[in-house]
Write a protein that holds these residues in place. Structure first.
Motif, PDB file in Angstrom:
ATOM      1  N   GLU A 283       0.683  -1.206   0.078  1.00 35.93           N
ATOM      2  CA  GLU A 283       0.152   0.079  -0.003  1.00 35.93           C
ATOM      3  C   GLU A 283       0.939   1.168   0.065  1.00 35.93           C
ATOM      4  O   GLU A 283       0.586   2.103  -0.587  1.00 35.93           O
ATOM      5  CB  GLU A 283      -1.004   0.287   1.384  1.00 35.93           C
ATOM      6  CG  GLU A 283      -1.910   1.107   1.090  1.00 35.93           C
ATOM      7  CD  GLU A 283      -2.717   1.327   2.395  1.00 35.93           C
ATOM      8  OE1 GLU A 283      -3.386   2.224   2.577  1.00 35.93           O
ATOM      9  OE2 GLU A 283      -2.686   0.308   3.343  1.00 35.93           O
TER      10      GLU A 283
ATOM     11  N   THR B 258      -7.387  -2.369  -3.683  1.00 40.24           N
ATOM     12  CA  THR B 258      -7.979  -1.857  -2.467  1.00 40.24           C
ATOM     13  C   THR B 258      -7.369  -2.055  -1.207  1.00 40.24           C
ATOM     14  O   THR B 258      -7.464  -3.483  -1.072  1.00 40.24           O
ATOM     15  CB  THR B 258      -9.727  -2.085  -2.387  1.00 40.24           C
ATOM     16  OG1 THR B 258     -10.130  -1.650  -3.785  1.00 40.24           O
ATOM     17  CG2 THR B 258     -10.339  -1.442  -1.122  1.00 40.24           C
TER      18      THR B 258
ATOM     19  N   GLY C 209      -8.424  -1.409   2.834  1.00 42.07           N
ATOM     20  CA  GLY C 209      -9.622  -0.569   3.737  1.00 42.07           C
ATOM     21  C   GLY C 209     -10.612   0.063   2.742  1.00 42.07           C
ATOM     22  O   GLY C 209     -11.398  -0.451   1.909  1.00 42.07           O
ATOM     23  N   ASP C 210     -10.954   1.471   2.838  1.00 45.45           N
ATOM     24  CA  ASP C 210     -12.044   2.075   2.198  1.00 45.45           C
ATOM     25  C   ASP C 210     -11.316   2.692   1.144  1.00 45.45           C
ATOM     26  O   ASP C 210     -11.860   3.557   0.268  1.00 45.45           O
ATOM     27  CB  ASP C 210     -12.303   3.236   3.023  1.00 45.45           C
ATOM     28  CG  ASP C 210     -13.268   2.439   4.139  1.00 45.45           C
ATOM     29  OD1 ASP C 210     -13.683   1.571   3.979  1.00 45.45           O
ATOM     30  OD2 ASP C 210     -13.258   3.251   5.186  1.00 45.45           O
ATOM     31  N   SER C 211      -9.973   2.486   0.718  1.00 43.10           N
ATOM     32  CA  SER C 211      -9.390   3.407  -0.437  1.00 43.10           C
ATOM     33  C   SER C 211      -8.768   2.257  -1.570  1.00 43.10           C
ATOM     34  O   SER C 211      -8.264   1.296  -1.198  1.00 43.10           O
ATOM     35  CB  SER C 211      -7.982   4.170   0.186  1.00 43.10           C
ATOM     36  OG  SER C 211      -8.443   4.929   1.248  1.00 43.10           O
ATOM     37  N   SER C 212      -8.843   3.028  -2.678  1.00 40.72           N
ATOM     38  CA  SER C 212      -8.418   2.220  -3.939  1.00 40.72           C
ATOM     39  C   SER C 212      -7.295   2.819  -4.395  1.00 40.72           C
ATOM     40  O   SER C 212      -7.224   4.108  -4.517  1.00 40.72           O
ATOM     41  CB  SER C 212      -9.363   2.106  -4.986  1.00 40.72           C
ATOM     42  OG  SER C 212     -10.514   1.010  -4.233  1.00 40.72           O
TER      43      SER C 212
END
Length: 939
Positions: free
Chosen positions: A698, A760, A762-765
């Motif tokens: 990430e 992706t 969590g909530d992020s891509s």
């Protein structure tokens, strides 16, 4: 040592019975295929000239070898060239790849002086078989590493350049079938043994080789039984000396630093390409080949025969090298402006001195041990003279273990002088105020004790396969149709590869003198080249050659936090494993036809092979999330990498292909024939290319770029539509001239490309640039071959022993390269990698009485090593033209004993590569000349 466009011509110690058996074998393979086990079937199917009687004259020696290979080529149902060992254990080259280099259209790659792989008519996607069955090295690929097999085990090698339906699919370049001997090849008891010594002059070492074959057959109450045992042992040594210029970089005057360098060199406003360093490599190693072939044949009746065979190949490779490089990579290299510099008209660096250049002195170990065990059982039944039914079962298991460890010592070249040009690059290092070429810096232990590190890597691969097939042939008489053939085949193959990531351990404490050594260079390296340092300091090579001892010796000098891991050795994590499975289901049908009453007599075959392939892949998606690891002095969060997660992934795929083929042979005269062929072939992706593993991070604290690399389990096979033509004139039993033309249109070339993929956390891509192999567009290969061989029998007396062989190949190719574009961004077509446009062989022979001698020269033109070389400005790296001279002399003392002296690389050929254009040299390489003496007995 004997070579031919169709065969190795071997001096014979064999009996007349053996020559007759070889003729029978060539007739048994007259359909252009070897039986699944390589056996001589109880009946033979021939597409040869109708009504041609077998010769009653028994021929031995070089002539018999040429005649056997010529008969195979002449009578085959498709275009075939062969390498034939007339004597037991006497294929003179040390491995299969080198034996194949004399065949028209075959080009080989060399690894540390020995042939290692081949391409046929420009394509490296070549299928390998042994006795008509699968054979492979467990290394993530699909084929046999041709350097693994001792050539002494082989009776011959057949190269099929175009397919027919009964041949197993898998090679768009061609098919190489290795043939071993069987007990029924001999009339009764047979014993052959040889022993020899090989001397390698650059290394200054000698290594032994030996081969023994024992075979016999008996009539018993349950039928005829034969047993054969063939063992081959071979050790070789090698030394490779290499001097390399590092990549050339263009000064970018929009950059402040580069602009200052251009000004300092007086080249403002001019294109200026600087080489970013130079290096030395000296590789010293050895190979060991151990081969075994045990065959049992049983003929309970005249119509039934069984053959069981066990073949083992055990190959060990090892080298420990000294690598000494002064270079900056893609970082700036600083000139010494007080010293002269020279450039060519295009701005390419020629010579000059640089300051404070980082130096690495590496001592490394690389090993590979590959073992392949092949078990097979073959049966053939002839219930009538027209019907043949055969069945075949095979189990094969291969393993490969390899290690790679590198001890790195770091230093600095206060002043580095280097020059490049038409000759070997120069590398001279000086300390400040030192004009004696660096004795005070390159050989001073104190300059190398700290700042280095240790790299450690291991691999383990296992490949297995179960294969079964059933074939039937029915001969027809009196009409246009001559035979019907068909068969079924099933395979179940698995490949599991564990490949560790490189573990790195930094050297934290100064190394003692006991772990260091000085390796002399000047006066020894590159046969006495004086443009190198007198020597350099390295970690002791004798320690490095022992993998475990290296870690134990270094453990006290790395940080305490790394000591335990270093002593334990590198280990595998889940994502280091790549698991592949593959099943194939195949059916084929073939019709043989012909007419002797047509205006031009002809025969041929037409057929189709249909194969369904089911592929399963398994691996891991490695995910590393971003987590907060602290705060800075202002209370702002500091982020780093969190705990690694391994998510299993699997991808299955399947495809079905129909592969039609048509082969025609027109007999224009009894000596002149024309072949025409059209076919379709396929080659499957390697298991390494299908690897689904991918590592997604990430956030990387040292590199905000989001990148990843992976294989591609969705790759489809390469397919090729092929047209072939061959005109062959056979003017004597050992004399012929031929010319062939070919065209291949290949769909699906595989190349690495960068695509954007979204992942992706969590909530992020996030969008990642992922490098994967993909199927590209079409490529085209076309060319022609010409060749011939003859003995000068018309000359009087001893002069009639002279003969000649020659062949020439032209191959033109264009294939897509996703990374190569023109100024408008259009994709460019470039030559295939590792393909020379021109290549030829010239062989002079003498064979008369007890004396046999040969001199052979093999040459190939320049070729692309890689289409996009590192630091070359996206230019390809080329290998310069190269030729090599080999020779041999055999004296046959009596029918049972002969002595042979042979030599390879007698011209001490230098191999050179360059970055895109010849004025940017990359490397100059020298390898050993080998001289061998072999004694052979046969009873």
């Amino acid at each position: 040592m004997g070579w031919s466009s169709t065969a190795f011509a071997q001096q014979s110690d064999t009996t007349d019975d053996q020559s007759q058996n070889d003729q029978q074998q060539s007739q048994a393979t007259g359909s252009g295929t070897t039986a699944p086990s390589g056996d001589q079937d109880a009946t033979a199917q021939t597409d040869g000239v109708a009504g041609q009687p077998a010769s009653d004259i028994v021929v031995t020696g070089v002539r018999a070898s040429l005649q056997s290979a010529q008969n195979i080529k002449r009578n085959a149902g498709q275009i075939v060239d062969s390498v034939v060992a007339e004597d037991i254990g006497k294929l003179p080259d040390r491995n299969v790849a080198e034996a194949l280099q004399r065949i028209t259209g075959v080009q080989i790659q060399r690894s540390y002086g020995e042939g290692s792989s081949i391409a046929i008519r420009g394509l490296s996607q070549v299928r390998t078989e042994i006795n008509g069955r699968d054979v492979f090295t467990a290394n993530g690929g699909r084929t046999l590493s041709l350097e693994d097999v001792p050539s002494e085990l082989l009776a011959g090698i057949d190269v099929y350049k175009n397919p027919s339906a009964e041949l197993i699919e898998g090679g768009i370049g061609g098919l190489v079938n290795l043939r071993t001997r069987k007990p029924f090849d001999f009339d009764g008891f047979k014993l052959s043994a040889s022993g020899g010594i090989n001397y390698y002059d650059l290394y200054g070492k000698s290594k032994p080789q030996a081969n023994i074959l024992v075979s016999d057959r008996w009539d018993t109450g349950i039928g005829e039984i034969g047993v054969l045992v063939d063992l081959a042992y071979q050790k070789t040594a090698f030394r490779q000396d290499q001097i390399s210029s590092q990549p050339f970089y263009l000064l970018d005057e929009s950059d402040e630093t580069d602009a200052a360098i251009a000004a300092g060199l007086g080249r403002t406003g001019q294109d200026t390409y600087l080489a970013h360093g130079v290096g030395i490599g000296q590789y010293l190693g050895d190979r060991r080949r151990l081969g075994a072939d045990v065959a049992v044949q049983w003929r309970p009746t005249d119509t039934l025969q069984f053959t069981g065979e066990y073949i083992r190949s055990d190959y060990k490779f090892r080298y420990g090298d000294y690598s000494y490089f002064a270079y900056t990579g893609d970082a700036t290299i600083t000139p010494d402006y007080t010293q002269p510099f020279s450039f060519d008209d295009d701005g390419n660096f020629r010579s000059g001195t640089f300051v404070n250049v980082p130096v690495n002195a590496n001592t490394s170990l690389e090993t590979r041990n590959s073992v392949t065990n092949d078990y097979s059982l073959h049966g053939v039944w002839n219930p009538s003279s027209d019907l043949e039914v055969s069945g075949d079962f095979q189990y094969i298991r291969g393993t490969t273990d390899s290690e790679r460890s590198i001890v790195i010592l770091s230093s600095t070249a206060e002043r580095l002088y280097t020059s490049v040009g038409d000759g070997v690059p120069t590398m001279l290092i000086y300390g400040d105020g030192d004009a004696s070429n660096g004795d005070g810096s390159t050989t001073n232990f104190d300059n190398y004790r700290t700042g280095g590190g240790y790299l450690d890597h291991i691999e383990h691969s296992v490949g297995t396969e179960y294969a079964g097939r059933f074939d039937a042939k029915y001969q027809l008489h009196g009409g246009f149709l001559r035979a019907l053939e068909g068969g079924l085949r099933y395979t179940d193959r698995s490949a599991v590869t564990d490949s560790s990531t490189y573990a790195y351990y930094g050297i934290a404490t100064a190394l003692p003198d006991s772990l260091l050594e000085v390796r002399p260079f000047r006066g020894d390296l590159y046969r006495g080249f004086d443009g190198v340092p007198t020597g350099a300091v390295f970690f002791n090579r004798n320690i490095v050659l022992d993998y475990d001892a290296t870690r134990e010796a270094l453990a006290p000098y790395v940080s305490e936090s790394q000591q335990e891991a270093l002593l334990d050795g590198v280990s595998y994590v889940p994502s280091d494993r790549n698991t592949q499975g593959e099943k194939t289901y195949t059916a084929y049908g073939l019709v043989r036809f012909g007419s002797d009453d047509f205006a031009v007599p002809f025969e041929g075959n037409i057929g189709v092979r249909v194969v369904r392939t089911e592929v399963s892949t398994a691996g891991y998606q490695v995910r590393t999330p971003q987590v907060q690891v602290g705060t800075d002095d202002d209370g702002n969060p500091i982020y780093g990498n969190g705990d690694v997660e391994y998510q299993p992934i699997s991808v299955d795929s399947n495809y079905t292909k129909a592969l039609p083929s048509l082969n025609l042979t027109f007999h224009l005269t009894p000596e002149l024939q024309l072949r025409l062929a059209a076919s379709e072939a396929l080659s499957r992706p390697s298991f390494t290319q299908l690897n689904p593993n991918i590592n997604i991070v990430e956030y990387n604290p040292t590199n905000s770029q989001r990148t990843a690399s992976s294989g591609n389990p969705d790759l489809r096979p390469l397919t090729a539509k092929q047209l072939d033509a061959s005109l062959e004139y056979y003017f004597a039993d050992t004399g012929m001239i031929y010319g062939a033309a070919f065209y291949k249109k290949v769909d699906g070339f595989i190349a690495n490309v960068v695509t954007q993929e979204t992942y992706t956390f969590g909530d992020s891509s996030y969008t990642y640039d992922v490098t994967r192999p993909v199927n590209g567009d079409n490529g085209k290969i076309k060319g022609f071959e010409i060749g011939g061989n003859t003995f000068f029998d018309f000359l009087p007396g001893w002069l009639s022993g002279f003969g000649a062989q020659a062949n020439f190949t032209y191959v033109d190719s264009k294939a897509p390269s996703p990374q190569a574009t023109d100024n408008e961004g259009n994709q460019l077509l470039v030559p295939l990698e590792l393909l020379s446009k021109y290549s030829y062989n010239l062989v002079g022979i003498y064979d008369k009485g007890a004396v046999s001698a040969r001199v052979a020269y093999n040459w190939r033109s320049k070729y692309v090593v890689t289409t996009q070389g590192n630091g070359s400005g996206n230019l390809p790296i080329f290998n310069a033209p190269r030729g090599q001279l080999d020779a041999s002399f055999t004296y046959t003392v009596n029918p049972h004993f002969a002595l042979t002296v042979d030599g390879t690389n007698l011209t001490d050929t230098e191999n050179r590569t360059y970055y895109g254009i010849e004025s940017r040299p990359q490397s100059s390489v020298l390898n050993d000349r080998r001289v061998s003496i072999t004694a052979r007995i046969t009873y």
